[in-house]
Design a protein around this motif. Sequence first.
Motif, PDB file in Angstrom:
ATOM      1  N   GLY A   7      10.402 -25.257  -1.164  1.00  0.00           N
ATOM      2  CA  GLY A   7       9.808 -27.208  -0.096  1.00  0.00           C
ATOM      3  C   GLY A   7      10.007 -26.383   1.413  1.00  0.00           C
ATOM      4  O   GLY A   7       9.996 -27.019   2.183  1.00  0.00           O
ATOM      5  N   ARG A  18      11.366 -31.621   2.602  1.00  0.00           N
ATOM      6  CA  ARG A  18      11.622 -32.070   1.336  1.00  0.00           C
ATOM      7  C   ARG A  18      12.424 -30.896   0.403  1.00  0.00           C
ATOM      8  O   ARG A  18      11.245 -30.081   0.007  1.00  0.00           O
ATOM      9  CB  ARG A  18      11.060 -33.099   0.339  1.00  0.00           C
ATOM     10  N   SER A  20      13.814 -28.382  -3.143  1.00  0.00           N
ATOM     11  CA  SER A  20      13.609 -29.358  -4.445  1.00  0.00           C
ATOM     12  C   SER A  20      14.205 -27.891  -5.345  1.00  0.00           C
ATOM     13  O   SER A  20      14.404 -26.280  -5.132  1.00  0.00           O
ATOM     14  CB  SER A  20      12.922 -29.510  -5.313  1.00  0.00           C
ATOM     15  N   CYS A  21      15.074 -27.782  -6.136  1.00  0.00           N
ATOM     16  CA  CYS A  21      16.213 -27.045  -6.568  1.00  0.00           C
ATOM     17  C   CYS A  21      16.070 -27.171  -8.028  1.00  0.00           C
ATOM     18  O   CYS A  21      16.091 -28.251  -8.489  1.00  0.00           O
ATOM     19  CB  CYS A  21      17.397 -26.781  -6.062  1.00  0.00           C
ATOM     20  N   THR A  22      15.652 -26.419  -8.830  1.00  0.00           N
ATOM     21  CA  THR A  22      15.095 -26.923  -9.800  1.00  0.00           C
ATOM     22  C   THR A  22      16.440 -26.048 -11.190  1.00  0.00           C
ATOM     23  O   THR A  22      15.904 -24.876 -11.119  1.00  0.00           O
ATOM     24  CB  THR A  22      13.974 -26.406 -10.767  1.00  0.00           C
ATOM     25  N   TRP A  35      23.816 -28.154  -1.806  1.00  0.00           N
ATOM     26  CA  TRP A  35      22.758 -27.393  -0.822  1.00  0.00           C
ATOM     27  C   TRP A  35      23.103 -26.504   0.426  1.00  0.00           C
ATOM     28  O   TRP A  35      25.110 -27.671   0.476  1.00  0.00           O
ATOM     29  CB  TRP A  35      21.838 -28.401   0.718  1.00  0.00           C
ATOM     30  N   LYS A  71      19.996 -36.369  -6.982  1.00  0.00           N
ATOM     31  CA  LYS A  71      20.059 -34.825  -8.511  1.00  0.00           C
ATOM     32  C   LYS A  71      19.400 -36.262 -10.102  1.00  0.00           C
ATOM     33  O   LYS A  71      19.631 -37.180 -10.390  1.00  0.00           O
ATOM     34  CB  LYS A  71      21.452 -35.177  -8.970  1.00  0.00           C
ATOM     35  N   THR A  77      16.861 -31.008 -12.004  1.00  0.00           N
ATOM     36  CA  THR A  77      15.933 -30.295 -10.298  1.00  0.00           C
ATOM     37  C   THR A  77      17.497 -31.833  -9.395  1.00  0.00           C
ATOM     38  O   THR A  77      17.743 -33.245  -9.922  1.00  0.00           O
ATOM     39  CB  THR A  77      15.256 -31.770 -10.774  1.00  0.00           C
ATOM     40  N   THR A  79      17.142 -32.722  -5.155  1.00  0.00           N
ATOM     41  CA  THR A  79      16.038 -32.551  -4.656  1.00  0.00           C
ATOM     42  C   THR A  79      17.345 -32.890  -2.986  1.00  0.00           C
ATOM     43  O   THR A  79      17.976 -33.487  -3.169  1.00  0.00           O
ATOM     44  CB  THR A  79      14.880 -33.647  -3.713  1.00  0.00           C
ATOM     45  N   GLN A  81      16.264 -34.396   1.123  1.00  0.00           N
ATOM     46  CA  GLN A  81      14.925 -35.545   1.612  1.00  0.00           C
ATOM     47  C   GLN A  81      15.961 -35.031   3.060  1.00  0.00           C
ATOM     48  O   GLN A  81      16.792 -35.786   3.563  1.00  0.00           O
ATOM     49  CB  GLN A  81      14.731 -36.534   1.830  1.00  0.00           C
ATOM     50  N   CYS A  95      20.372 -23.772  -3.325  1.00  0.00           N
ATOM     51  CA  CYS A  95      20.898 -24.906  -3.963  1.00  0.00           C
ATOM     52  C   CYS A  95      21.770 -23.926  -4.713  1.00  0.00           C
ATOM     53  O   CYS A  95      21.943 -22.709  -4.836  1.00  0.00           O
ATOM     54  CB  CYS A  95      20.302 -25.315  -4.908  1.00  0.00           C
TER      55      CYS A  95
END
Length: 125
Positions: A7, A18, A20-22, A35, A71, A77, A79, A81, A95
């Motif tokens: 992102g 934004r 994202s971390c999966t 983060w 979360k 995931t 995120t 923002q 992350c």
Amino acid sequence: VQLQACGGGLVHAGGSLRLSCTASGFTLDDYAIGWFRQAPGKEREGVSCSRDTDGSTYYAESVKGRFTISKDNAKNTVTLQMNNLKPEDTAVYYCATVAAGDYNDLLRPSDFDYWGQGTLVTVSS
């Protein structure tokens, strides 16, 4: 245990991104996840974290009111923002996660065990 962040990008000051971390290989239900960021020539610092026990969120003073962490345990995931971005937000963002309760300071990088690869955020003035 793997974390995949994405992102990042280039944005003008005042803009939004934004991240994202999966997570894979484990479920986020039992982990705190945060983060962090590292700017060139600076130490890695905590940006925001979501706690494992009750989902409480924590923010560095420099990002309060501008960044929001979310979360989603169902999607595994988290995120971030980021609104009203400033040039000083420029950094590689990571992350990271740590097992439930196995920490003292949720904004301290050394308290976290597993790290994603980082995604670059560049904010131009």
